[in-house]
Enzyme design. Structure first.
Site, PDB file in Angstrom:
ATOM      1  NE  ARG A 131      -2.443  -4.134  -1.053  1.00  0.00           N
ATOM      2  CZ  ARG A 131      -1.963  -4.864  -0.055  1.00  0.00           C
ATOM      3  NH1 ARG A 131      -0.653  -4.947   0.133  1.00  0.00           N
ATOM      4  NH2 ARG A 131      -2.769  -5.504   0.764  1.00  0.00           N
TER       5      ARG A 131
ATOM      6  CE1 TYR B  88      -5.441  -8.221  -6.430  1.00  0.00           C
ATOM      7  CE2 TYR B  88      -5.281  -9.441  -4.375  1.00  0.00           C
ATOM      8  CZ  TYR B  88      -5.289  -8.248  -5.059  1.00  0.00           C
ATOM      9  OH  TYR B  88      -5.149  -7.068  -4.381  1.00  0.00           O
TER      10      TYR B  88
ATOM     11  CG  HIS C 191      -5.354  -9.525   1.823  1.00  0.00           C
ATOM     12  ND1 HIS C 191      -5.442  -9.971   0.518  1.00  0.00           N
ATOM     13  CD2 HIS C 191      -5.267  -8.164   1.738  1.00  0.00           C
ATOM     14  CE1 HIS C 191      -5.417  -8.941  -0.305  1.00  0.00           C
ATOM     15  NE2 HIS C 191      -5.310  -7.842   0.412  1.00  0.00           N
TER      16      HIS C 191
ATOM     17  NE  ARG D 294      -3.389  -2.388   2.890  1.00  0.00           N
ATOM     18  CZ  ARG D 294      -3.040  -3.490   3.534  1.00  0.00           C
ATOM     19  NH1 ARG D 294      -1.824  -3.571   4.088  1.00  0.00           N
ATOM     20  NH2 ARG D 294      -3.872  -4.512   3.643  1.00  0.00           N
TER      21      ARG D 294
ATOM     22  CE  LYS E  51      -7.717  -2.072   5.868  1.00  0.00           C
ATOM     23  NZ  LYS E  51      -8.358  -2.210   4.534  1.00  0.00           N
TER      24      LYS E  51
ATOM     25  CG  HIS F 287      -4.415  -0.068  -3.724  1.00  0.00           C
ATOM     26  ND1 HIS F 287      -3.733  -0.014  -2.530  1.00  0.00           N
ATOM     27  CD2 HIS F 287      -5.251  -1.140  -3.619  1.00  0.00           C
ATOM     28  CE1 HIS F 287      -4.145  -0.986  -1.737  1.00  0.00           C
ATOM     29  NE2 HIS F 287      -5.067  -1.693  -2.381  1.00  0.00           N
TER      30      HIS F 287
END
Length: 377
Positions: A327, A359, A350, A235, A260, A324
């Site tokens: 990424r 994805y 994640h 990010r 995050k 982004h």
């Protein structure tokens, strides 16, 4: 002499969201420059470009337009800041009343409670705002006690009937539930089903497009920054918070601190990136942050976005691309290369594999193996 371009920034409330509108005399060059600002949208209702207001957005827009040496008028944001606190809200043409002093004190205590739980600043602000609207709705309806029924009523009148977005509805539900915990209320059957979010696929660049972007970026700092973002799947905030000693060349890893969810993680350091990084560090000698601005503070997201936009102009790539997107492209290219989805989840940080599974829908590996029936006609 050519007239100097003037950009005027003004506040606007729409669907209970604070926006920054961008006004200028029509000029194709100016309009094209406004349109490519990350997060910029056009409103047919208000006939203006706008983006979502944040604590730094006015400053980001100011810096963005000042790089063109355009005059930027943001005086509307210097005026009474109560415009953000006393905005009028309506439900079916009824004005929501202001909160009583007791309720205002309660809201401030709720804010401190959320802060002590270490929610992010944006989350605290959002939860306090939506809870305040809920309490004002209760005052409008003359409802004294919070109940499952009153929450459902608010959800229907204020969110569903006024066609608020799915994400806003989820924010309201989360904020009210936190307020119930704060008040230690025992409410039976509080079951408000959260709506499913739109399942939009991320924009992805091909490897050739990524290479073209990096090759067109001749500035050493800019090229290194974009290379790190793509090669480590970061990010942009994570990349700009990197410190020089987070790069572990011996182990071929990059340490991401307090990402995050306030979690540390390791991600990949591409061996072919090491010479570029070493050359960059030798030339710029970063001290506190790996990527520093002129003041020695972390490089700004505004500047990083400008770097990418310049590269896109040089390469002629016209698809919608943000930082982004690099990424997303990293993750998709790993998946197409045969990397297990569980490893990709760890590299991206994640919490749930469901997030990473998106994805699989943009990967071209399996799709290219399908024989199109048109080819057999």
């Amino acid at each position: 002499m050519k007239n100097r371009v003037q950009i005027t920034l003004k506040p606007l409330w729409h669907n209970n969201r604070k926006l920054v509108t961008v006004h200028f005399d029509f000029n194709e060059e100016v309009e094209n420059y406004v349109k490519v600002f990350d997060g910029m949208r056009y409103s047919r209702t208000y006939i203006t470009y706008y983006t979502v207001f944040t604590n730094t957005m006015v400053n980001e827009l100011f810096e963005y337009f000042r790089t063109k040496k355009w005059y930027v008028d943001y005086s509307a944001f210097k005026q009474n800041t109560s415009i953000y606190k006393k905005e009028v809200y309506y439900i079916d043409n009824y004005k929501l009343p202001e909160l009583s002093n007791d309720r205002q004190n309660e809201i401030q205590k709720f804010r401190k409670w959320l802060q002590q739980k270490r929610f992010s600043k944006n989350t605290v602000h959002t939860y306090v705002e939506v809870t305040g609207l809920f309490l004002r709705y209760l005052e409008l309806k003359g409802i004294e006690d919070i109940s499952a029924r009153s929450i459902e009523q608010f959800n229907y009148d204020f969110i569903f009937k006024t066609k608020k977005s799915v994400s806003y509805q989820n924010q309201c539900i989360s904020g009210i539930k936190q307020f119930i915990d704060f008040k230690q209320l025992d409410i039976d059957n509080v079951e408000i089903k959260r709506p499913n979010k739109d399942k939009k696929l991320p924009s992805v660049l091909s490897k050739q497009e990524v290479k073209a972007i990096l090759d067109s970026t001749t500035n050493l700092k800019h090229r290194t920054l974009l290379s790190v973002v793509y090669s480590a799947g970061l990010r942009i905030g994570e990349a700009l918070n990197l410190r020089p000693d987070d790069i572990d060349t011996a182990r071929g890893l990059i340490l991401i601190r307090s990402a995050k969810g306030r979690k540390d993680r390791f991600t990949l350091l591409a061996p072919s990136l090491v010479p570029l990084l070493e050359s960059y560090k030798q030339h710029y000698q970063p001290k506190r942050f790996l990527f520093e601005g002129r003041s020695g503070e972390a490089y700004t997201q505004v500047s990083a976005r400008q770097v990418l936009r310049k590269a896109l102009r040089l390469t002629g790539i016209t698809k919608y691309v943000t930082l982004h997107t690099l990424r997303h492209s990293f993750a998709t290219h790993l998946l197409e290369g045969g990397t297990d989805i569980r490893y990709i989840q760890e590299l991206l940080g994640h919490n749930s594999p469901k997030t990473t599974m998106i994805y699989t829908h943009v990967s071209s590996t399996n799709l290219t193996e399908i024989i199109n029936p048109f080819d057999n006609l």
